[in-house]
Design a protein around this motif. Structure first.
Motif, PDB file in Angstrom:
ATOM      1  N   LYS A  28      -2.253  -8.329   5.027  1.00 48.72           N
ATOM      2  CA  LYS A  28      -3.734  -8.464   4.379  1.00 48.72           C
ATOM      3  C   LYS A  28      -4.436  -7.439   4.542  1.00 48.72           C
ATOM      4  O   LYS A  28      -5.204  -6.474   3.838  1.00 48.72           O
ATOM      5  N   LYS A  29      -4.553  -7.027   5.856  1.00 51.57           N
ATOM      6  CA  LYS A  29      -5.324  -5.740   6.536  1.00 51.57           C
ATOM      7  C   LYS A  29      -4.711  -4.446   5.689  1.00 51.57           C
ATOM      8  O   LYS A  29      -5.571  -3.590   5.536  1.00 51.57           O
ATOM      9  N   ARG A  31      -3.310  -4.133   3.067  1.00 50.99           N
ATOM     10  CA  ARG A  31      -3.550  -4.426   1.590  1.00 50.99           C
ATOM     11  C   ARG A  31      -2.040  -4.503   0.853  1.00 50.99           C
ATOM     12  O   ARG A  31      -1.759  -3.703  -0.043  1.00 50.99           O
TER      13      ARG A  31
END
Ligand SMILES: Nc1ncnc2c1ncn2[C@@H]1O[C@H](COP(=O)(O)OP(=O)(O)OP(=O)(O)O)[C@@H](O)[C@H]1O
Length: 306
Positions: A28-29, A31
């Protein structure tokens, strides 16, 4: 391209879920575009791989689990040529990762996967028994090694030792037990080269695509998943106490110098036993069989490596 993560939360006695929880925030970090499937039952990794790849398009399948999960995914893929495989090894034996040199630290393996710097094509094995076929990434074997896999799968030792981060040791513990219990049988071996031989008092025969099986035993030190050949080990005709002595040397490949250990290379092998013994593909055991064949598939698969 989107990453499809296939995660076995139960691998290494539940470590799979913990590792995924640690890695997902990283995706998530950064992307990363991804989809994740957590398996809910044994065999679902194959179903997921089949469902995802049935569209015939290119996909990156990122597997988080042990050798058993890699095997399931491999068996679910519709067209091997259309898939790039990534791998985060968190099983207890991790022979596949060892063979293709993927780091065993999950975060390092994830970095490698996301970098996609080196992509290699590797061979895929096929084990054939009667009318059934199964792909394998590491090895297919009959006899002692399969009996060990079978017992390790059922054993409480594995769960206990996994908790102590010593899952590999479960294979050694069980190997000792099986060696004492199991019979040796007469085996007839035929290779694609036309070579035929009979081995009396055979303990096991493994057809290997990688050097290691059984949690780090370097049974076929010359094996390479890129050479278009299967390496075969046959252990026969020696007393059990001698096998006990040679087993530790198999961690570095020293066993090949013992009388009674035969190593061969071939494109395909057919094995017939005088009485049935357990068989396995990538450490996943099946029932007793008195014959099996193994070969390499014409199609290879791409894998993200170091
Ligand atoms: N949700 C689940 N519940 C129960 N079993 C599962 C689930 N998902 C996968 N499995 C099964 O777990 C088995 C073991 O998985 P895996 O090989 O990945 O881990 P491991 O046994 O810890 O590692 P290794 O094979 O490297 O020793 C596989 O046979 C797979 O079918």
């Amino acid at each position: 391209m989107e990453y499809i993560f296939i995660v076995n939360p139960r691998a290494r006695s539940g470590t799979g879920k913990l590792t995924w929880d640690r890695l997902e925030p990283e995706l998530k970090k950064r992307r990363i575009v991804y989809r994740a499937y957590l398996t809910r039952y044994a065999g679902e990794a194959a179903d997921i791989a089949r469902e995802v790849t049935k569209d015939g398009k290119e996909h990156i399948l990122a597997v988080l689990g042990g050798d058993g999960t890699v095997n399931e995914v491999l068996n679910g893929i519709c067209d091997l040529r259309k898939v790039i495989l990534g791998y985060i090894p968190i099983g207890s034996s991790n022979d596949f990762a060892r063979g293709i040199q993927i780091p065993k630290e999950p975060k390092e393996a994830l970095d490698l996967l996301l970098e996609r710097k080196y992509i290699r094509e590797i061979d895929v094995g096929l084990m054939i028994r009667k009318d059934k076929q199964k792909r394998f990434a590491v090895s297919a074997g009959i006899g002692f090694d399969a009996a060990v896999c079978h017992e390790v799968c059922l054993s409480k030792w594995k769960q206990f030792l996994n908790k102590l981060h010593m899952g590999k040791l479960s294979y050694a513990v069980v190997a000792l037990r099986r060696l004492i219990k199991d019979p040796a049988v007469r085996a007839e071996v035929c290779l694609d080269t036309g070579e035929k031989a009979v081995y009396d008092r055979t303990y096991f025969i493994a057809a290997m695509n990688q050097q290691y099986e059984g949690g780090g035993f370097r049974f076929c030190p010359k094996a390479s998943a890129q050479d278009g050949k299967l390496d075969v080990i046959i252990v026969s005709g020696l007393p059990k106490w001698k096998i006990l002595c040679l087993l530790p040397t198999a961690f570095w490949g020293g066993h090949v110098y013992f009388k009674g250990v035969t190593t061969l290379q071939c494109k395909s092998i057919a094995i017939r036993l005088e009485s049935p013994l357990p068989i396995h593909t990538d450490g996943e055991p099946v029932f007793l069989r008195d014959e099996m064949k193994a070969c390499l598939l014409p199609d290879r698969i791409r894998i993200i490596t170091a």
